[in-house]
Motif scaffolding. Structure first.
Motif, PDB file in Angstrom:
ATOM      1  N   ASN A  78     -16.432  -2.500  -4.176  1.00 19.29           N
ATOM      2  CA  ASN A  78     -16.563  -1.046  -4.060  1.00 19.29           C
ATOM      3  C   ASN A  78     -15.204  -0.339  -3.991  1.00 19.29           C
ATOM      4  O   ASN A  78     -15.150   0.848  -3.655  1.00 19.29           O
ATOM      5  CB  ASN A  78     -17.401  -0.698  -2.823  1.00 19.29           C
ATOM      6  CG  ASN A  78     -18.821  -1.212  -2.949  1.00 19.29           C
ATOM      7  OD1 ASN A  78     -19.492  -0.977  -3.949  1.00 19.29           O
ATOM      8  ND2 ASN A  78     -19.290  -1.939  -1.932  1.00 19.29           N
ATOM      9  N   HIS A  79     -14.136  -1.082  -4.273  1.00 18.82           N
ATOM     10  CA  HIS A  79     -12.771  -0.521  -4.286  1.00 18.82           C
ATOM     11  C   HIS A  79     -12.399   0.115  -2.946  1.00 18.82           C
ATOM     12  O   HIS A  79     -11.645   1.094  -2.901  1.00 18.82           O
ATOM     13  CB  HIS A  79     -12.623   0.509  -5.410  1.00 18.82           C
ATOM     14  CG  HIS A  79     -13.092   0.001  -6.746  1.00 18.82           C
ATOM     15  ND1 HIS A  79     -12.430  -0.990  -7.452  1.00 18.82           N
ATOM     16  CD2 HIS A  79     -14.183   0.329  -7.488  1.00 18.82           C
ATOM     17  CE1 HIS A  79     -13.084  -1.236  -8.581  1.00 18.82           C
ATOM     18  NE2 HIS A  79     -14.144  -0.456  -8.632  1.00 18.82           N
ATOM     19  N   LEU A  80     -12.923  -0.472  -1.855  1.00 19.57           N
ATOM     20  CA  LEU A  80     -12.623   0.069  -0.527  1.00 19.57           C
ATOM     21  C   LEU A  80     -11.254  -0.383  -0.035  1.00 19.57           C
ATOM     22  O   LEU A  80     -10.592   0.344   0.705  1.00 19.57           O
ATOM     23  CB  LEU A  80     -13.706  -0.364   0.464  1.00 19.57           C
ATOM     24  CG  LEU A  80     -15.113   0.175   0.188  1.00 19.57           C
ATOM     25  CD1 LEU A  80     -16.124  -0.422   1.162  1.00 19.57           C
ATOM     26  CD2 LEU A  80     -15.122   1.696   0.289  1.00 19.57           C
ATOM     27  N   ASP A  81     -10.850  -1.581  -0.428  1.00 21.10           N
ATOM     28  CA  ASP A  81      -9.560  -2.107   0.012  1.00 21.10           C
ATOM     29  C   ASP A  81      -8.766  -2.567  -1.201  1.00 21.10           C
ATOM     30  O   ASP A  81      -9.237  -3.414  -1.961  1.00 21.10           O
ATOM     31  CB  ASP A  81      -9.742  -3.321   0.946  1.00 21.10           C
ATOM     32  CG  ASP A  81     -10.557  -2.981   2.169  1.00 21.10           C
ATOM     33  OD1 ASP A  81     -10.376  -1.882   2.709  1.00 21.10           O
ATOM     34  OD2 ASP A  81     -11.370  -3.832   2.580  1.00 21.10           O
ATOM     35  N   PRO A  82      -7.567  -2.056  -1.394  1.00 23.92           N
ATOM     36  CA  PRO A  82      -6.728  -2.601  -2.468  1.00 23.92           C
ATOM     37  C   PRO A  82      -6.186  -3.969  -2.056  1.00 23.92           C
ATOM     38  O   PRO A  82      -5.808  -4.188  -0.908  1.00 23.92           O
ATOM     39  CB  PRO A  82      -5.590  -1.574  -2.577  1.00 23.92           C
ATOM     40  CG  PRO A  82      -5.511  -0.960  -1.206  1.00 23.92           C
ATOM     41  CD  PRO A  82      -6.920  -0.955  -0.657  1.00 23.92           C
ATOM     42  N   VAL A  83      -6.185  -4.915  -2.985  1.00 25.59           N
ATOM     43  CA  VAL A  83      -5.554  -6.216  -2.752  1.00 25.59           C
ATOM     44  C   VAL A  83      -4.259  -6.215  -3.559  1.00 25.59           C
ATOM     45  O   VAL A  83      -4.297  -6.178  -4.786  1.00 25.59           O
ATOM     46  CB  VAL A  83      -6.475  -7.370  -3.182  1.00 25.59           C
ATOM     47  CG1 VAL A  83      -5.804  -8.711  -2.897  1.00 25.59           C
ATOM     48  CG2 VAL A  83      -7.812  -7.286  -2.442  1.00 25.59           C
ATOM     49  N   PRO A  84      -3.096  -6.214  -2.912  1.00 27.67           N
ATOM     50  CA  PRO A  84      -1.853  -5.867  -3.594  1.00 27.67           C
ATOM     51  C   PRO A  84      -1.262  -6.945  -4.493  1.00 27.67           C
ATOM     52  O   PRO A  84      -0.392  -6.657  -5.292  1.00 27.67           O
ATOM     53  CB  PRO A  84      -0.892  -5.567  -2.437  1.00 27.67           C
ATOM     54  CG  PRO A  84      -1.409  -6.395  -1.303  1.00 27.67           C
ATOM     55  CD  PRO A  84      -2.895  -6.405  -1.468  1.00 27.67           C
ATOM     56  N   TYR A  85      -1.697  -8.208  -4.362  1.00 29.15           N
ATOM     57  CA  TYR A  85      -1.077  -9.224  -5.206  1.00 29.15           C
ATOM     58  C   TYR A  85      -1.971  -9.536  -6.400  1.00 29.15           C
ATOM     59  O   TYR A  85      -3.188  -9.368  -6.364  1.00 29.15           O
ATOM     60  CB  TYR A  85      -0.752 -10.489  -4.404  1.00 29.15           C
ATOM     61  CG  TYR A  85      -1.934 -11.209  -3.811  1.00 29.15           C
ATOM     62  CD1 TYR A  85      -2.618 -12.186  -4.534  1.00 29.15           C
ATOM     63  CD2 TYR A  85      -2.364 -10.949  -2.517  1.00 29.15           C
ATOM     64  CE1 TYR A  85      -3.689 -12.856  -3.990  1.00 29.15           C
ATOM     65  CE2 TYR A  85      -3.426 -11.620  -1.966  1.00 29.15           C
ATOM     66  CZ  TYR A  85      -4.087 -12.580  -2.701  1.00 29.15           C
ATOM     67  OH  TYR A  85      -5.155 -13.239  -2.157  1.00 29.15           O
ATOM     68  N   ASP A  86      -1.331 -10.002  -7.485  1.00 28.90           N
ATOM     69  CA  ASP A  86      -2.061 -10.205  -8.730  1.00 28.90           C
ATOM     70  C   ASP A  86      -2.295 -11.693  -8.980  1.00 28.90           C
ATOM     71  O   ASP A  86      -2.191 -12.517  -8.067  1.00 28.90           O
ATOM     72  CB  ASP A  86      -1.322  -9.553  -9.901  1.00 28.90           C
ATOM     73  CG  ASP A  86       0.116 -10.052 -10.009  1.00 28.90           C
ATOM     74  OD1 ASP A  86       0.446 -11.045  -9.340  1.00 28.90           O
ATOM     75  OD2 ASP A  86       0.908  -9.450 -10.760  1.00 28.90           O
ATOM     76  N   CYS A  87      -2.587 -12.017 -10.229  1.00 30.02           N
ATOM     77  CA  CYS A  87      -2.906 -13.389 -10.610  1.00 30.02           C
ATOM     78  C   CYS A  87      -1.748 -14.343 -10.289  1.00 30.02           C
ATOM     79  O   CYS A  87      -0.592 -14.033 -10.553  1.00 30.02           O
ATOM     80  CB  CYS A  87      -3.226 -13.423 -12.101  1.00 30.02           C
ATOM     81  SG  CYS A  87      -3.435 -15.077 -12.779  1.00 30.02           S
ATOM     82  N   ASP A  88      -2.082 -15.490  -9.730  1.00 30.03           N
ATOM     83  CA  ASP A  88      -1.108 -16.567  -9.548  1.00 30.03           C
ATOM     84  C   ASP A  88      -1.335 -17.530 -10.706  1.00 30.03           C
ATOM     85  O   ASP A  88      -2.161 -18.439 -10.635  1.00 30.03           O
ATOM     86  CB  ASP A  88      -1.331 -17.245  -8.199  1.00 30.03           C
ATOM     87  CG  ASP A  88      -0.196 -18.180  -7.833  1.00 30.03           C
ATOM     88  OD1 ASP A  88       0.749 -18.300  -8.634  1.00 30.03           O
ATOM     89  OD2 ASP A  88      -0.259 -18.813  -6.761  1.00 30.03           O
TER      90      ASP A  88
END
Length: 307
Positions: free
Chosen positions: A143-153
């Motif tokens: 629901n896009h409530l929390d941004p997760v700041p890191y991308d693909c590893d």
């Protein structure tokens, strides 16, 4: 969950006594679905035994996970007393309370492909080599409530190598191996973003009134609350371990076996949590528990817990 719903807070008495009440991470209402797809192919080709394979995994994690939503009272060494004395006198150091909606749904993808060869090079020497590529996709909240700041590893290569060599009969057998093995960034890591404002606030009240620790605090108005902040490093990557071993196996006499060996490892990028934005000594402000929040470097929030 809101204050006053009848749930008892956790009581911590420094580290000298066992905490009273249920842990501050209760209640937990979590449902996790994992979908795994994989294929494996083996082929014997002369002295070689070849292995090829790969897999893909989808993880869905839904639910509520508390973090002091019932409240937590801490007694420690302060006011000229030890923690047990302050507990007996009813003089707490700190009261923590989290307020907000922390129901979330997180999703992530991961996958791998690998190749291996077990080669009987001679009657005395066996070799084993392999290479594995692991991909860990960027997680997200549905629901896009929390941004997760890191991308693909996406750069995780894991080679492996090993051998076994048979020495002359009286000298036994030598074995050795080396490999890189990746862990994963578990949901418990990035899910801590659910505890951040504005959806959730975690209030720290210093030197609270034990009878009414929320005196003067309006839980219906969370704007401007000096909340704890959880900060995920945008460069987070999967921890990995370089593992190696060596052994020498002997048969000094019939019925007796002797094995001498060494096993070691080195593991970079291990996760850690740092507690930052601590109170400092400030001219003109007494260095007491009651002034901790106003002596922080950034007074717009309380502690920063950086992963």
């Amino acid at each position: 969950m809101q204050p006053g719903d009848g749930s008892a807070p956790t009581v911590n008495i420094s580290s000298v006594l066992t905490s009273l009440g249920t842990a501050s991470t209760i209640p937990i209402d979590r449902a996790e679905n994992r979908y795994r797809y994989g294929a494996l192919l083996r082929r014997n080709l002369g002295a070689h035994s070849l292995t090829f394979g790969g897999g893909l995994a989808r993880r869905q994690t839904n639910g509520f996970e508390a973090d002091t939503h019932r409240g937590s009272i801490s007694f420690g060494n302060a006011f000229g007393n030890d923690a047990i004395t302050n507990f007996r006198l009813g003089l707490p150091n700190t009261y923590f309370i989290a307020i907000g909606d922390v129901h979330r749904g997180y999703r992530d993808w991961s996958g791998e492909i690998y190749f291996g060869d077990h080669w009987r090079a001679s009657t005395k020497l066996d070799l084993s080599v392999g290479l594995r590529y692991e991909l860990m996709g960027a997680p997200s909240e549905v629901n896009h409530l929390d941004p997760v700041p890191y991308d693909c590893d996406c750069n995780n290569l894991a080679p492996t190598f090993g051998f076994a060599y048979r020495l002359p009969p009286s000298l036994g057998l030598i074995r050795a191996a080396f490999g890189i093995h990746y862990a994963t960034l578990l949901p418990v890591t990035y899910q801590q973003g659910r505890y951040n404002a504005p959806g959730n606030v975690k209030q720290i009240i210093q030197q609270p009134n034990l009878v009414d620790p929320l005196a003067g605090f309006d839980p219906s108005n969370l704007a401007g609350v000096q909340s704890v902040r959880y900060n995920l490093d945008p460069e987070l990557a999967a921890p990995y371990s370089m593992q190696y071993n060596f052994s020498w196996e002997l048969e000094p006499s019939r019925g007796w076996n002797l094995s001498l060996g060494y096993v070691g490892s080195r593991s970079p990028k291990l996760l850690s949590q740092w507690y930052l934005n601590r109170a400092e000594l400030v001219d003109g402000i007494p260095a007491t528990l009651a002034t901790v929040n106003e002596r922080r470097l950034d007074t717009s929030f309380a502690e920063e817990r950086r992963i």
